[in-house]
Motif scaffolding. Structure first.
Motif, PDB file in Angstrom:
ATOM      1  N   VAL A   4       1.006  -1.074  -0.100  1.00 45.56           N
ATOM      2  CA  VAL A   4       0.160   0.102   0.089  1.00 45.56           C
ATOM      3  C   VAL A   4       0.772   1.256  -0.009  1.00 45.56           C
ATOM      4  O   VAL A   4       1.519   1.469   0.950  1.00 45.56           O
ATOM      5  CB  VAL A   4      -0.989  -0.009   1.163  1.00 45.56           C
ATOM      6  CG1 VAL A   4      -1.838   1.183   1.116  1.00 45.56           C
ATOM      7  CG2 VAL A   4      -1.891  -1.336   1.265  1.00 45.56           C
ATOM      8  N   GLY A   5       0.689   2.078  -1.076  1.00 51.33           N
ATOM      9  CA  GLY A   5       1.647   3.253  -1.119  1.00 51.33           C
ATOM     10  C   GLY A   5       2.651   2.935  -2.206  1.00 51.33           C
ATOM     11  O   GLY A   5       3.458   2.157  -2.509  1.00 51.33           O
ATOM     12  N   ALA A   6       2.777   4.031  -3.261  1.00 49.98           N
ATOM     13  CA  ALA A   6       3.713   3.877  -4.611  1.00 49.98           C
ATOM     14  C   ALA A   6       4.584   5.056  -4.099  1.00 49.98           C
ATOM     15  O   ALA A   6       4.936   5.563  -5.280  1.00 49.98           O
ATOM     16  CB  ALA A   6       2.641   4.100  -5.753  1.00 49.98           C
ATOM     17  N   GLY A   7       5.011   5.237  -3.053  1.00 52.19           N
ATOM     18  CA  GLY A   7       6.534   6.016  -2.857  1.00 52.19           C
ATOM     19  C   GLY A   7       7.587   5.237  -3.040  1.00 52.19           C
ATOM     20  O   GLY A   7       7.559   4.188  -3.587  1.00 52.19           O
ATOM     21  N   SER A  31      -4.572   9.040  -8.347  1.00 52.31           N
ATOM     22  CA  SER A  31      -5.124   8.486  -9.847  1.00 52.31           C
ATOM     23  C   SER A  31      -3.783   8.645 -10.798  1.00 52.31           C
ATOM     24  O   SER A  31      -3.830   7.983 -11.969  1.00 52.31           O
ATOM     25  CB  SER A  31      -6.229   9.128 -10.208  1.00 52.31           C
ATOM     26  OG  SER A  31      -5.803  10.700 -10.232  1.00 52.31           O
ATOM     27  N   GLU A  32      -2.901   9.374 -10.434  1.00 51.85           N
ATOM     28  CA  GLU A  32      -1.403   9.533 -11.281  1.00 51.85           C
ATOM     29  C   GLU A  32      -0.415   9.851 -10.329  1.00 51.85           C
ATOM     30  O   GLU A  32      -0.681  10.305  -9.113  1.00 51.85           O
ATOM     31  CB  GLU A  32      -1.765  10.472 -12.340  1.00 51.85           C
ATOM     32  CG  GLU A  32      -1.970  11.900 -11.756  1.00 51.85           C
ATOM     33  CD  GLU A  32      -2.087  13.129 -12.768  1.00 51.85           C
ATOM     34  OE1 GLU A  32      -1.443  12.763 -13.949  1.00 51.85           O
ATOM     35  OE2 GLU A  32      -2.228  13.987 -12.353  1.00 51.85           O
ATOM     36  N   LEU A  33       0.801   9.265 -10.809  1.00 53.84           N
ATOM     37  CA  LEU A  33       2.010   9.486  -9.908  1.00 53.84           C
ATOM     38  C   LEU A  33       2.801  11.049 -10.734  1.00 53.84           C
ATOM     39  O   LEU A  33       3.180  10.912 -11.636  1.00 53.84           O
ATOM     40  CB  LEU A  33       3.182   8.735 -10.399  1.00 53.84           C
ATOM     41  CG  LEU A  33       2.489   7.076  -9.713  1.00 53.84           C
ATOM     42  CD1 LEU A  33       3.682   6.137  -9.772  1.00 53.84           C
ATOM     43  CD2 LEU A  33       2.250   7.204  -8.221  1.00 53.84           C
ATOM     44  N   HIS A  98      15.556  13.808  -8.693  1.00 51.63           N
ATOM     45  CA  HIS A  98      14.300  14.637  -8.735  1.00 51.63           C
ATOM     46  C   HIS A  98      13.296  13.582  -8.080  1.00 51.63           C
ATOM     47  O   HIS A  98      13.122  12.619  -8.807  1.00 51.63           O
ATOM     48  CB  HIS A  98      13.897  15.116  -9.986  1.00 51.63           C
ATOM     49  CG  HIS A  98      12.811  16.114  -9.861  1.00 51.63           C
ATOM     50  ND1 HIS A  98      11.478  15.577  -9.652  1.00 51.63           N
ATOM     51  CD2 HIS A  98      12.275  17.283 -10.594  1.00 51.63           C
ATOM     52  CE1 HIS A  98      10.525  16.255  -9.770  1.00 51.63           C
ATOM     53  NE2 HIS A  98      10.744  17.686 -10.351  1.00 51.63           N
ATOM     54  N   ARG A  99      12.476  13.702  -7.379  1.00 48.19           N
ATOM     55  CA  ARG A  99      11.795  12.725  -6.814  1.00 48.19           C
ATOM     56  C   ARG A  99      10.719  12.183  -7.939  1.00 48.19           C
ATOM     57  O   ARG A  99      10.534  10.877  -8.242  1.00 48.19           O
ATOM     58  CB  ARG A  99      10.766  13.135  -5.464  1.00 48.19           C
ATOM     59  CG  ARG A  99       9.943  12.058  -4.985  1.00 48.19           C
ATOM     60  CD  ARG A  99       9.184  12.576  -3.769  1.00 48.19           C
ATOM     61  NE  ARG A  99       8.703  11.505  -2.944  1.00 48.19           N
ATOM     62  CZ  ARG A  99       7.372  10.801  -3.276  1.00 48.19           C
ATOM     63  NH1 ARG A  99       6.844  11.142  -4.136  1.00 48.19           N
ATOM     64  NH2 ARG A  99       7.075  10.166  -2.643  1.00 48.19           N
ATOM     65  N   GLY A 100      10.217  12.884  -8.640  1.00 43.86           N
ATOM     66  CA  GLY A 100       9.379  12.728  -9.918  1.00 43.86           C
ATOM     67  C   GLY A 100      10.051  11.653 -10.964  1.00 43.86           C
ATOM     68  O   GLY A 100       9.765  10.612 -11.177  1.00 43.86           O
ATOM     69  N   ASP A 101      11.630  11.909 -11.060  1.00 44.50           N
ATOM     70  CA  ASP A 101      12.298  11.087 -11.998  1.00 44.50           C
ATOM     71  C   ASP A 101      12.414   9.769 -11.330  1.00 44.50           C
ATOM     72  O   ASP A 101      12.556   8.711 -12.017  1.00 44.50           O
ATOM     73  CB  ASP A 101      13.721  11.574 -12.422  1.00 44.50           C
ATOM     74  CG  ASP A 101      13.484  12.987 -13.125  1.00 44.50           C
ATOM     75  OD1 ASP A 101      12.453  13.176 -13.795  1.00 44.50           O
ATOM     76  OD2 ASP A 101      14.552  13.743 -12.858  1.00 44.50           O
ATOM     77  N   VAL A 105      11.274   6.389 -12.968  1.00 41.80           N
ATOM     78  CA  VAL A 105      12.099   4.878 -13.076  1.00 41.80           C
ATOM     79  C   VAL A 105      11.760   3.720 -12.287  1.00 41.80           C
ATOM     80  O   VAL A 105      11.497   2.381 -12.826  1.00 41.80           O
ATOM     81  CB  VAL A 105      13.503   5.282 -12.801  1.00 41.80           C
ATOM     82  CG1 VAL A 105      14.490   3.902 -12.772  1.00 41.80           C
ATOM     83  CG2 VAL A 105      14.197   6.197 -13.601  1.00 41.80           C
ATOM     84  N   LEU A 106      11.343   3.836 -10.971  1.00 42.27           N
ATOM     85  CA  LEU A 106      10.875   2.831 -10.399  1.00 42.27           C
ATOM     86  C   LEU A 106       9.523   1.954 -10.667  1.00 42.27           C
ATOM     87  O   LEU A 106       9.384   0.925 -10.972  1.00 42.27           O
ATOM     88  CB  LEU A 106      10.471   3.148  -8.574  1.00 42.27           C
ATOM     89  CG  LEU A 106      12.114   3.472  -7.884  1.00 42.27           C
ATOM     90  CD1 LEU A 106      11.569   4.133  -6.688  1.00 42.27           C
ATOM     91  CD2 LEU A 106      12.902   2.272  -7.793  1.00 42.27           C
ATOM     92  N   SER A 107       8.602   2.963 -11.057  1.00 44.31           N
ATOM     93  CA  SER A 107       7.497   2.251 -11.584  1.00 44.31           C
ATOM     94  C   SER A 107       7.470   1.734 -12.937  1.00 44.31           C
ATOM     95  O   SER A 107       6.753   0.589 -13.440  1.00 44.31           O
ATOM     96  CB  SER A 107       6.276   3.572 -11.336  1.00 44.31           C
ATOM     97  OG  SER A 107       6.727   4.605 -12.629  1.00 44.31           O
TER      98      SER A 107
END
Length: 395
Positions: A4-7, A31-33, A98-101, A105-107
């Motif tokens: 639970v959680g896509a961090g 609904s989106e990252l 950058h957290r978004g980058d 990459v992880l997703s």
């Protein structure tokens, strides 16, 4: 297994589990990252694990390029040579992202059906050898184990332990991302630079393959600032807060278009991290302040530890293995949390000389073994030491 959680912690856990042949699915309420504007530091203790998962090359493609550190007084004098003898980790093995980058990459390392967005957890119920996860839309997922990686305001925390509220440090951070071309005449973009001063500190480092400078300015606050990466700040207010500082600091602030505020909170590691079928990970169990850049690293260490203790685990062994996981991680995360707090106080000291600050920072960094701690090896040794007759040692 259900995560639970896509961090950073949740995605890293799912990738590591799937690398061991364990079917893991991440459920995320958003609904989106979104590519939130914040930098993340991954030191050797975290990058070693990510390299082992085959993610190193892709992460280095998007990391900021840097080769050295600079620690200075608020007036601009080096406190430990320049390039500095101090560091937050070996530059060769440290990633500024950058957290978004990072999240992208992880997703992308997961199969499409292993990341389910728009799934807000409504209830989690343990039953026998499994767990039922009910979502707000009425759907239900069954899992052998649920891993709560849902952050500092974790909803799953209350299912495992008495809820523990985040604790404010009395500090907030102004954060910003500045295009490199605006600041490369002000500062060396191959350097992670930090200024230390009375009640404040100022940190910058490159992200997004060197195209952006990440700025984090820590200042005292008596406001009840929510832990957030999106609360708007005031650039003029920030500039006034650093009046009289090194001109490079003021010029970096002048290059900002916008800033946002981030309340600084942490939490003592919980006394209990798991039930028989639910385990907490990352900030949901042990939030730390960002002064050593160890928040994401500790979540990644959690993921690596959890995966090692779950290898070849029979369903009946899960509760005992989860006890091993939390026993291995509790003291380590408590040490990091206390060290990060001490580091913040040292940066913002009003009574220490630059030399005294340098000595204390060096001792704090050495204490948590940033360059040498190997969470996987620690877990493997613990399993081996349990002996072949123990359920925790069966492989």
């Amino acid at each position: 297994m259900a995560v639970v959680g896509a961090g950073i912690g949740g995605l890293s856990t799912a990738i590591a589990l799937r690398a061991e042949g364990i079917d893991a699915v991440v459920y995320e309420q958003a609904s989106e990252l979104r590519a939130l504007g914040a930098g993340v530091s991954i030191a050797t203790n975290g990058s070693r694990i990510l390299d082992g998962l085959g993610l190193g090359e892709r992460l280095r493609d998007v990391a900021g390029r840097f080769s050295q550190y600079a620690f200075r007084t608020w007036k601009g004098q080096p406190i430990a040579g320049e390039p500095s003898e101090l560091s937050f980790g070996d530059p060769e093995h440290t990633l500024f992202l950058h957290r978004g980058d990072f999240q992208r990459v992880l997703s992308e390392a997961l199969p499409a059906d292993a990341l389910r967005l728009g799934h807000e957890v409504a209830a989690v119920t343990e039953h026998g050898d499994g767990v039922a996860v009910e979502f707000a839309d009425g759907t239900v997922a069954e899992a052998d184990l649920v891993i709560g990686a849902d952050g500092i305001h974790s909803r799953l925390q209350g299912l495992v332990s008495a809820p523990a509220e985040p604790v404010s440090e009395g500090v907030m951070a102004y954060r910003a991302l500045i295009p490199a071309e605006r600041v490369e005449h002000i500062i060396d973009m191959n350097t992670c630079s930090m200024w230390l001063g009375p009640q404040r500190s100022f940190l910058v480092y490159p992200v997004s393959a060197g195209s952006l400078l990440n700025v984090v300015a820590f200042a005292p606050s008596n406001l009840d600032v929510a832990e957030s990466w999106t609360a708007p700040g005031d650039v003029d207010e920030l500039a006034a807060s650093y009046a009289g500082w090194d001109q490079r600091v003021l010029d970096i602030i002048a290059a900002m278009d916008t800033t946002f505020r981030w309340g600084i909170y942490d939490r003592e590691p919980l006394a209990r991290w798991s039930t028989d079928r639910i385990a907490l990970l990352g900030d949901s169990a042990h939030a730390v302040t960002p002064h050593l850049g160890q928040g994401a690293n500790q979540a990644i260490e959690d993921a690596a530890t959890l995966v090692v203790v779950l290898r070849d685990c029979a369903a009946s062994d899960v509760p005992e293995r989860l006890r091993v996981y939390e026993d291995l991680r509790r003291d380590r995360t408590r040490l990091v949390r206390e060290s990060a707090r001490e580091a913040g106080r040292t940066y913002r000291s009003t009574g220490l000389s630059g030399l005294e600050q340098a000595e204390r920072i060096g001792a704090i960094v050495a204490r948590i073994d940033i360059n040498t701690h190997d969470a996987e090896n620690v877990a493997e040794q613990a399993i081996a030491a349990a002996g072949p007759g123990s359920a925790t040692a069966r492989r």
